[in-house]
Design a protein around this motif. Structure first.
Motif, short mmCIF file in Angstrom:
data_model
loop_
_atom_site.label_atom_id
_atom_site.label_comp_id
_atom_site.label_asym_id
_atom_site.label_seq_id
_atom_site.Cartn_x
_atom_site.Cartn_y
_atom_site.Cartn_z
N ASP A 1 0.73 -1.08 0.24
CA ASP A 1 -0.03 0.12 0.14
C ASP A 1 0.77 1.41 -0.08
O ASP A 1 0.42 2.24 0.62
N LEU A 2 1.86 1.29 -0.79
CA LEU A 2 2.85 2.63 -0.59
C LEU A 2 2.25 3.33 -2.01
O LEU A 2 1.78 2.85 -2.82
N ALA A 3 2.39 4.51 -1.70
CA ALA A 3 2.31 5.46 -3.08
C ALA A 3 3.23 5.20 -4.14
O ALA A 3 4.22 4.83 -3.86
N GLU A 4 2.66 5.33 -5.21
CA GLU A 4 3.79 5.24 -6.43
C GLU A 4 5.21 5.64 -6.34
O GLU A 4 5.91 4.96 -6.70
N ALA A 5 5.13 6.89 -5.96
CA ALA A 5 6.39 7.67 -5.63
C ALA A 5 7.40 6.55 -4.94
O ALA A 5 8.65 6.52 -4.96
N ASP A 6 6.71 6.16 -3.86
CA ASP A 6 7.42 5.29 -2.65
C ASP A 6 7.91 3.97 -3.23
O ASP A 6 8.90 3.33 -3.10
N VAL A 7 6.79 3.40 -3.83
CA VAL A 7 7.20 2.10 -4.64
C VAL A 7 8.39 2.31 -5.51
O VAL A 7 9.43 1.44 -5.43
N ARG A 8 8.55 3.61 -6.41
CA ARG A 8 9.58 3.65 -7.29
C ARG A 8 10.92 3.87 -6.44
O ARG A 8 11.85 3.41 -6.83
N ARG A 9 10.86 4.72 -5.31
CA ARG A 9 12.01 4.91 -4.51
C ARG A 9 12.60 3.37 -4.13
O ARG A 9 13.75 3.21 -4.18
N PRO B 1 19.26 2.87 -5.91
CA PRO B 1 20.49 1.97 -5.58
C PRO B 1 20.70 1.98 -4.10
O PRO B 1 20.85 3.47 -3.72
N LEU B 2 20.97 1.01 -3.63
CA LEU B 2 21.60 1.24 -2.26
C LEU B 2 22.66 0.53 -2.00
O LEU B 2 22.74 -0.75 -1.66
N SER C 1 20.02 -1.26 -7.52
CA SER C 1 18.76 -1.37 -7.22
C SER C 1 18.10 -2.63 -7.25
O SER C 1 18.58 -3.27 -8.31
N PRO C 2 17.22 -2.83 -6.62
CA PRO C 2 16.34 -4.15 -6.58
C PRO C 2 15.85 -4.58 -8.13
O PRO C 2 16.07 -5.52 -8.80
N MET C 3 15.56 -3.35 -8.94
CA MET C 3 15.01 -3.71 -10.24
C MET C 3 16.59 -3.75 -11.34
O MET C 3 16.07 -4.43 -12.04
N ARG C 4 17.27 -3.20 -10.74
CA ARG C 4 18.65 -3.49 -11.72
C ARG C 4 19.17 -5.00 -11.50
O ARG C 4 19.53 -5.77 -12.46
N ALA C 5 19.01 -5.36 -10.21
CA ALA C 5 19.43 -6.60 -10.02
C ALA C 5 18.37 -7.74 -10.68
O ALA C 5 18.84 -8.66 -11.06
N ASP D 1 28.84 19.91 -6.10
CA ASP D 1 29.70 19.56 -5.03
C ASP D 1 29.21 18.96 -3.57
O ASP D 1 29.83 18.47 -2.95
N GLN D 2 28.10 19.79 -3.28
CA GLN D 2 27.57 19.70 -1.84
C GLN D 2 26.53 18.78 -1.82
O GLN D 2 25.46 19.03 -0.73
N GLN D 3 26.21 17.85 -2.62
CA GLN D 3 25.16 16.93 -2.53
C GLN D 3 25.68 15.45 -2.80
O GLN D 3 25.28 14.69 -3.41
N ALA D 4 26.80 15.37 -1.66
CA ALA D 4 27.57 14.05 -1.85
C ALA D 4 26.51 12.57 -1.72
O ALA D 4 26.85 11.76 -2.13
N ASP D 5 25.48 12.95 -1.06
CA ASP D 5 24.40 11.86 -0.77
C ASP D 5 23.72 11.47 -1.94
O ASP D 5 23.01 10.41 -2.13
N LEU D 6 23.87 12.25 -3.11
CA LEU D 6 23.14 12.05 -4.21
C LEU D 6 23.82 11.18 -5.27
O LEU D 6 25.13 11.53 -5.36
N SER D 7 23.31 10.41 -6.09
CA SER D 7 24.01 9.81 -7.10
C SER D 7 24.35 10.74 -8.26
O SER D 7 23.63 11.69 -8.18
#
Ligand code: FPP
Ligand code: MG
Length: 652
Positions: A261-269, A274-275, A279-283, A396-402
């Motif tokens: 029951d997640l919203a579409e955006a959360d399913v996508r996330r 990638p963690l 990502s699960p779908m790449r795997a 430069d300052q968004q190191a957490d982002l891919s």
């Protein structure tokens, strides 16, 4: 291959999608097979019509009849009327199952069209399905082969059994074994029947072909189940249907953390982010490829099928991979929009007072120069500076982002900037002011776009081969700022602009020479490889030097000297244009440029050791250098006056 057949080009067009895209060898081979299958099925359909049987138009992907053709090729049999009757029986049973399936699912859409159940109700859909199924049996009987009839009857029964098993499991988790049982039945069995049809008709061995056919159909179902989780792709069916109806497919096994029951955006996330790896779908895509390769090679061992199955696998895999790519883009877009939204509330973007302090805090050398601007001009420069600085920070300052999300962030930033430039209002004050000022003074938007493109160059692993490569970078990150400010202050003359670009080039070279150690520590290097190689150096050598205290080799001093001399020529060229700038702009530029160029002397004083230390100029040195800049400016004006005088004398 009969590549000239009009049917083939039609089919190729349908497969490739774009009429003028040149299909490749494999696609043409598949198109050839589809043409053969279509012709064969049309013949069998005419037979069905003679028997007054329902015979829907030959349409859809015809994957099962294609499997029948592949099976015939593997066994070395010539496809004949008997095979096409068998293939038509399988296709009709498949169509019947879909009519019933839509009743079970309460589906309103299939292949993008309203379903029979949706249009005409349950009773009509059931009886239509029954009729197609019974017609399928009559056509199977027309083959006159008891072996095929037995195979067909078993496959249809197993298909229904698979569907029943799925109905029992709906709403609860299933494991791999159960999932494979279900899809092997409901989707694998008709493929199994198709791949083994030719062997059955000729009295040959069916077992291995049946097993491979079942795997082929299961893989097809896995792709279908994959696409259910790709809402950005049009599958002709409602997105996330399996997920919402509690149907447990292999995707839930690939992504055990996906909650209900997640919203579409959360399913996508959950599925596409990638963690610490794929990502699960790449795997999932990797698993699909592996299973496809295994089936293709087992089939190959039985005999050649003319590439039908391998090409189908490629097409299915591409479809899934493209769908995944669309989701990743949508995810990156959403994340970028959130970041931009967050940025729009940040202090650096709130109002002019903030940009001023941002300007003062960040640009140490420029702080000095900024004092020389009259307040109104200072605010305008501060807005440009804040735009440049924030663009840089996005990378430069968004190191957490891919890197992918950071690319999308830059896209969103550029789109927002363009919106501000074009319409004047985005609700992000900095953009509205900086871009609005730009548009109002005929400063081309490409400067902002180029600057963003420059920031993008910092996203990958920076490695410039030649001085020209480096020049493209310095143009984008620095020359455009000179051009932007010059035009902002009303100067649009080409000769002056060329010199403004040179000023940016020079200053960026100085900046690069000052920051080598800092940048190396982050695994980057802006010095062009060709300059290093010409003196027997490599980036690895510099990185090693950075970690020792061995003396700086003269070869490296030579590289720095070469770049400094290049920069100094650019400074000298740029200075020629200073007198053409408005008075209030001329002085700060002269001061900033001279103070910056003074960094070269500090690098030289440090014995060219910018690998381990940052060249530093103290405030008194900066003031001295600034004063020197003003003297240069005075000299340039004198020179211009002299040149003007000479011009008059020569002309007279
Ligand atoms: C589509 O798959 C459906 C099937 C592969 C089999 C459906 C079988 C029955 C309804 C049993 C009756 C069978 C006959 C022969 C009359 P899906 O539901 O996973 O895909 P969808 O998303 O296209 O619905
Ligand atoms: Mg269904």
């Amino acid at each position: 291959m009969t590549a000239t057949s009009p049917l083939i080009s039609l089919v190729a067009e349908a497969l490739v999608g774009v009429p003028d895209a040149a299909p490749d060898e494999a696609e043409l081979r598949l198109a050839d097979a589809v043409a053969t299958v279509t012709e064969g099925l049309l013949g069998a359909r005419a037979h069905a019509i003679d028997l007054a049987l329902p015979a829907p138009a030959v349409r859809g992907h015809l994957f099962r009849p294609l499997a029948a053709l592949a099976g015939a090729r593997v066994t070395g049999a010539e496809p004949d009327g008997q095979l096409w009757l068998a293939a038509l029986a399988i296709q009709l049973a498949h169509e019947a199952s879909l009519l019933h399936d839509d009743v079970i699912d309460g589906a309103a859409l299939r292949r993008g069209d309203p379903t029979v159940v949706g249009r005409e109700g349950v009773a009509r859909a059931l009886v239509e399905g029954d009729h197609l199924l019974t017609a399928a049996y009559r056509i199977a009987a027309e083959t006159g082969s008891a072996a095929f009839m037995r195979l067909f009857a078993v496959s249809v029964e197993r298909t229904v059994a698979g569907e029943k098993q799925q109905a029992t499991a709906r709403g609860s988790a299933v494991d791999w074994e159960r999932y494979r049982d279900i899809v092997g039945g409901k989707s694998g069995e008709l493929f199994a029947c198709a791949l083994a049809a030719s062997a059955a008709l000729s009295g040959g061995a069916q077992d291995r072909l049946r097993r491979l056919g079942r795997q082929l159909g299961s893989i097809y179902q896995m792709v279908d189940d994959f696409l259910d989780y790709c809402p950005a792709t049009d599958t002709g069916k409602p997105a996330l249907g399996d997920y919402r109806s509690g149907l447990w497919t292999w995707i839930r096994l690939e992504a055990p953390s996906l909650r209900a029951d997640l919203a579409e955006a959360d399913v996508r996330r959950t599925l596409f982010r990638p963690l610490g790896g794929d990502s699960p779908m790449r795997a999932a895509l990797t698993r699909l490829r592996g299973e496809m390769d295994a089936v293709a090679s087992d089939l190959e061992a039985l005999g050649p099928d003319g590439g039908i199955v391998a090409t189908l696998f490629d097409a299915w895999h591409n479809r899934a991979a493209e769908a995944a790519w669309r989701e990743e883009r949508a995810l990156a877009d959403a994340e970028a929009a959130t970041r931009i939204q967050a940025l729009s509330g940040s202090r650096a973007l709130a109002d002019a007072a903030d940009w001023r302090s941002y300007f003062a805090e960040h640009g140490r050398t420029f702080r000095l120069a900024a004092r020389l601007f009259p307040p109104e001009a200072r605010d305008r420069v501060a807005a440009v500076y804040a735009f440049c600085r924030l663009t840089d920070d996005l990378v430069d300052q968004q190191a957490d982002l891919s890197p992918e999300v950071r690319h999308r962030l830059l896209d969103a930033w550029r789109d927002a900037a363009w919106e501000a430039y074009d319409h004047g209002h985005t609700g992000i004050p900095l953009l509205d002011v900086a871009m609005g000022d730009m548009a109002a003074h005929d400063v081309p938007f490409r400067y902002a776009a180029d600057l963003i493109a420059g920031a993008r160059m910092d996203l990958g692993s920076v490695a410039f081969q030649t001085t020209d490569d480096l020049r493209l970078y310095t143009y984008r990150v620095a020359s455009v700022v000179g051009l932007w400010l010059t035009e902002l202050f009303g100067v649009h003359d080409a000769a002056v602009l060329d010199r403004a670009a040179a000023m940016g080039h020079a200053m960026q070279l100085t900046n690069i020479l000052r920051d080598v150690s800092e940048v190396l520590a982050r695994g980057r290097l802006y010095l062009p490889a060709s300059l290093l190689h010409a003196r027997g150096l490599t980036p690895a050598v510099l990185d090693a030097l950075r970690r020792t205290d061995t003396p700086i080799p003269s070869a490296y001093a030579g590289v720095c000297e070469e770049l400094m001399e290049l920069a100094e020529r650019q400074y000298a060229y740029a200075f020629e244009a200073l007198p053409a700038l408005p008075g209030f702009f001329r002085r700060p530029v002269a001061v900033a440029a001279r103070a910056y160029a003074g960094i070269h002397d500090a690098v030289r004083r440090n014995g060219y050791d910018n690998l381990r230390r940052r060249a530093y100029t103290s405030l008194p040195q900066k003031v001295m250098l600034g004063a020197q800049g003003l003297r240069d400016l005075y000299a340039a004006r004198q020179q211009r006056a002299l040149d003007g005088l000479r011009g008059i004398i020569t002309a007279s």
